[in-house]
Design a protein around this motif. Structure first.
Motif, mmCIF file in Angstrom:
data_model
loop_
_atom_site.group_PDB
_atom_site.id
_atom_site.type_symbol
_atom_site.label_atom_id
_atom_site.label_comp_id
_atom_site.label_asym_id
_atom_site.label_seq_id
_atom_site.Cartn_x
_atom_site.Cartn_y
_atom_site.Cartn_z
ATOM 1 N N ALA A 175 -53.686 -43.279 -41.514
ATOM 2 C CA ALA A 175 -54.000 -42.674 -42.810
ATOM 3 C C ALA A 175 -53.355 -41.293 -42.883
ATOM 4 O O ALA A 175 -53.857 -40.343 -42.282
ATOM 5 N N ASN A 176 -52.256 -41.191 -43.620
ATOM 6 C CA ASN A 176 -51.569 -39.912 -43.788
ATOM 7 C C ASN A 176 -51.971 -39.323 -45.139
ATOM 8 O O ASN A 176 -51.573 -39.824 -46.195
ATOM 9 N N GLY A 180 -50.528 -40.282 -50.027
ATOM 10 C CA GLY A 180 -51.144 -40.856 -51.216
ATOM 11 C C GLY A 180 -52.638 -40.973 -51.063
ATOM 12 O O GLY A 180 -53.228 -40.558 -50.057
ATOM 13 N N PHE A 181 -53.274 -41.551 -52.065
ATOM 14 C CA PHE A 181 -54.726 -41.683 -52.089
ATOM 15 C C PHE A 181 -55.197 -42.745 -51.096
ATOM 16 O O PHE A 181 -54.477 -43.704 -50.790
ATOM 17 N N PHE A 182 -56.414 -42.597 -50.630
ATOM 18 C CA PHE A 182 -57.007 -43.545 -49.694
ATOM 19 C C PHE A 182 -57.659 -44.707 -50.448
ATOM 20 O O PHE A 182 -58.840 -45.016 -50.261
ATOM 21 N N SER A 566 -52.394 -52.259 -54.668
ATOM 22 C CA SER A 566 -51.151 -52.257 -55.448
ATOM 23 C C SER A 566 -50.427 -50.928 -55.394
ATOM 24 O O SER A 566 -49.199 -50.875 -55.553
ATOM 25 N N THR A 567 -51.160 -49.827 -55.179
ATOM 26 C CA THR A 567 -50.533 -48.514 -55.140
ATOM 27 C C THR A 567 -51.450 -47.532 -54.415
ATOM 28 O O THR A 567 -52.663 -47.746 -54.352
ATOM 29 N N ILE A 568 -50.840 -46.479 -53.889
ATOM 30 C CA ILE A 568 -51.613 -45.358 -53.361
ATOM 31 C C ILE A 568 -51.241 -44.068 -54.088
ATOM 32 O O ILE A 568 -51.681 -42.986 -53.706
ATOM 33 N N LEU A 569 -50.454 -44.194 -55.153
ATOM 34 C CA LEU A 569 -50.006 -43.029 -55.922
ATOM 35 C C LEU A 569 -50.834 -42.799 -57.179
ATOM 36 O O LEU A 569 -50.587 -41.858 -57.923
#
Length: 595
Positions: A175-176, A180-182, A566-569
């Motif tokens: 987890a960086n 992006g979001f968790f 689908s996304t972490i942005l």
């Protein structure tokens, strides 16, 4: 792991500012928590209440980072919180009470006690709540003066040798924060109760040590996720502040409140590509002694994670038994005993790779990943266990991932080799029209296949053979869980003689980028198809999506579902199962199978 060791994409900033004091860190965090106030739902309190004792002076306090539980056993579980005086100048100890209840309203308290939040432990509180019933879900919370924390859910393990129908594990890695979001944590927390997850397993890289812009941080500013402190973390105060930032994330807090977590570290909890006496991302000339940095990182990890502490903070390998169904063995392949990784650069000559020298070093019996003590512990536990399934919760890939050398050469030095798709085209040409192959193409096809990642078990072949030999000798149903690479994998585990021993399920990452950030000219679906064709034991790959695994064990099968977001942005996302595979118990069936 950050797409390494062969993918040297990170240029480290060796300059690191002075470590911040704990007082400065406290002031920053409390000020931020108070500014967020009701928006973040933080419990604040002033006078009144009896959390500090009837005669104690009343103090306004804040439960700044939620609650967590971990390391469940059949009669106990670790409970965690962090509580600070709301006045940032007030560094006094905070007396805390804790409660465990059998109901959400806390009308039936089954266990309670007291603890103290102290500066010496960064105001983190950990207690071992004992005397609980086996295989039971509980609610827990903390109180300090008039403040009451949010409530969390925990579950104890089944009694020894109990007949258990099912165990369901949610498995995470890498987890960086600035990437992006968790959303992966958010999705797991959302599914936890409906799908009856028993525990969360975190296989390491719970956080990263890099400073701003050093790794996968392109969108950090826009997302409001620039790391704190704004430098590479080296000292204790640095690691503490980085943990505080991660644990302020609402999605991670929700996951911790929803499930007990069983965690081990990987390398980035200390520094990239760590081994027992150093790390790729540690330069003693500018960053001091590695042992001091490791000690600081380990102390902060123990303070901030809901793990049961032992006499030696470096010893984190430990076991958990889910009745007669499953024995979980959590390992440390990283910090306590790992010998330094081999490096292909040390075997290059004008005529190419010195294969003889490389193979000789790979065959050395004194190179270890686990160390003798941990290896003996694991062998004894596996031998003694009568559980249907033996699960290894550990950091790095165990499956054999040998890739043609020209492909690896191209990854490291673009233009000097061939891409995966180019190699696949040459293979197809050799099958359809071998007479048309050029001398260069023949040389490419005749080049040896070598391990793509010497930081994984592939770089410690003798150690892997020893472990697989233990499983074979005692006729165990072996399932290995791995993280580290930021990509999803499923592999058959074969020994050096090609005998089928077990399977490996490897999770993608929470947010750290996979091969899609490195092999940008490769279509992910085609890349995965080519890899499974090139690598014999590899059954499944996904190299571009973020997610987690749900591992479900029954007496009949051990199944893995890879859940992707689908996304972490963006905080708005969708999620779904991208692949489901299983293995069956018994000799002759211990391989990766479709449902």
């Amino acid at each position: 792991m950050s797409q390494k060791p062969l993918l040297n994409l990170i240029q480290k900033d060796a300059e690191s500012g002075p470590a911040e004091s704990i007082d400065h860190t406290r002031r920053h965090l409390v000020r931020g928590a108070l500014a967020a106030g009701a928006l973040a739902g933080l419990p604040l309190a002033g006078c009144g209440g009896d959390g500090g004792g009837n005669d104690a002076p009343q103090v306004a306090v804040v439960f700044s980072h939620g609650v967590a539980s971990g390391d469940p056993l059949s009669d106990r579980v670790i409970l965690w919180t962090r509580v600070l005086a709301a006045d940032s100048a007030d560094a006094r100890d905070v007396p805390v009470t804790w409660e465990v209840a059998s109901d959400a309203g806390f009308t039936a308290i089954v266990a309670s006690g007291t603890a103290t939040a102290r500066a010496a432990s960064d105001f983190c509180v950990k207690v071992d709540a004992m005397g609980l019933a086996a295989a039971t879900r509980y609610w827990y919370r903390f109180k300090a003066y008039a403040a009451v924390s949010s409530a969390g859910r925990a579950k104890t393990l089944p009694a020894a040798n109990a007949n258990v129908a099912q165990v369901k594990l949610a498995v995470f890695s890498c987890a960086n924060y600035p990437t992006g979001f968790f959303n992966v944590y958010a999705e797991a927390a959302k599914r936890a109760e409906a799908e009856a997850y028993d525990v969360a397993l975190h296989l390491g890289d719970y956080l990263y040590e890099y400073g701003p812009g050093q790794y996968a941080s392109t969108n950090a500013q826009a997302l409001g996720r620039v790391v704190e402190p704004q430098k590479e973390i080296i000292a204790l105060a640095d690691y503490r502040r980085r943990y505080a930032q991660y644990r302020s994330d609402a999605d991670l807090q929700r996951l911790h409140a929803a499930l007990p977590m069983i965690a081990v570290w990987d390398d980035h909890e200390v520094a990239n590509d760590a081994w027992k006496d150093g790390a790729q991302n540690h330069q003693p000339s500018t960053e001091g002694e590695y042992a001091a940095r490791r000690a600081a990182a380990v102390q902060a990890w123990h303070e901030w994670l809901p793990v049961r502490d032992g006499s030696d903070p470096l010893t984190i390998y430990r076991g958990f038994d889910f009745g007669s169904l499953l024995s979980l063995h959590m390992l440390d392949t990283r910090v306590i005993a790992r010998d330094k990784q081999l490096d292909y650069a040390d075997y290059q000559s004008a005529s190419g790779l010195d294969s003889a020298k490389f193979q000789a070093d790979m065959a050395r019996t004194d190179r270890t990943l686990l160390g003798a003590t941990q290896s003996q512990w694991l062998q004894s536990r596996m031998q003694a266990s009568s559980a249907t399934w033996q699960l290894l919760g550990q950091q790095v890939l165990m499956g054999r991932m040998n890739i043609p050398a020209p492909i690896l050469l191209e990854v490291n030095v673009p233009g000097s080799g061939v891409t995966v798709s180019q190699y696949a085209a040459i293979v197809a040409k050799a099958q359809s029209n071998p007479a048309s192959l050029t001398a260069q193409e023949l040389a490419i096809l005749n080049a040896p296949s070598i391990p793509y990642n010497l930081d994984a078990w592939d770089g410690y072949a003798v150690a892997r053979e020893t472990l697989l030999g233990t499983a074979r000798q005692h006729d165990k149903n072996l399932v290995v869980l791995a993280g580290d690479t930021h990509n999803a994998w499923a592999s058959d585990l074969l020994d050096a003689s090609g005998r089928q021993i077990g399977v490996e399920f490897a999770t993608s990452s929470v947010s750290s980028p996979g091969f899609e950030a490195v092999l940008t000219d490769q279509d992910p679906a085609q890349l995965a198809a080519n890899l499974t064709q090139l690598i014999g034991p590899l059954v499944y790959a996904d190299t571009s999506r973020r997610g987690f695994m749900v591992v479900t064990a029954t007496a009949a099968e051990c199944r893995c579902d890879w859940v992707f977001v689908s996304t972490i942005l963006d905080r708005t996302y969708t999620a779904g199962v991208g692949q489901s595979l299983r293995t069956l118990p018994g000799a002759g069936q211990r391989r990766v199978l479709a449902l």
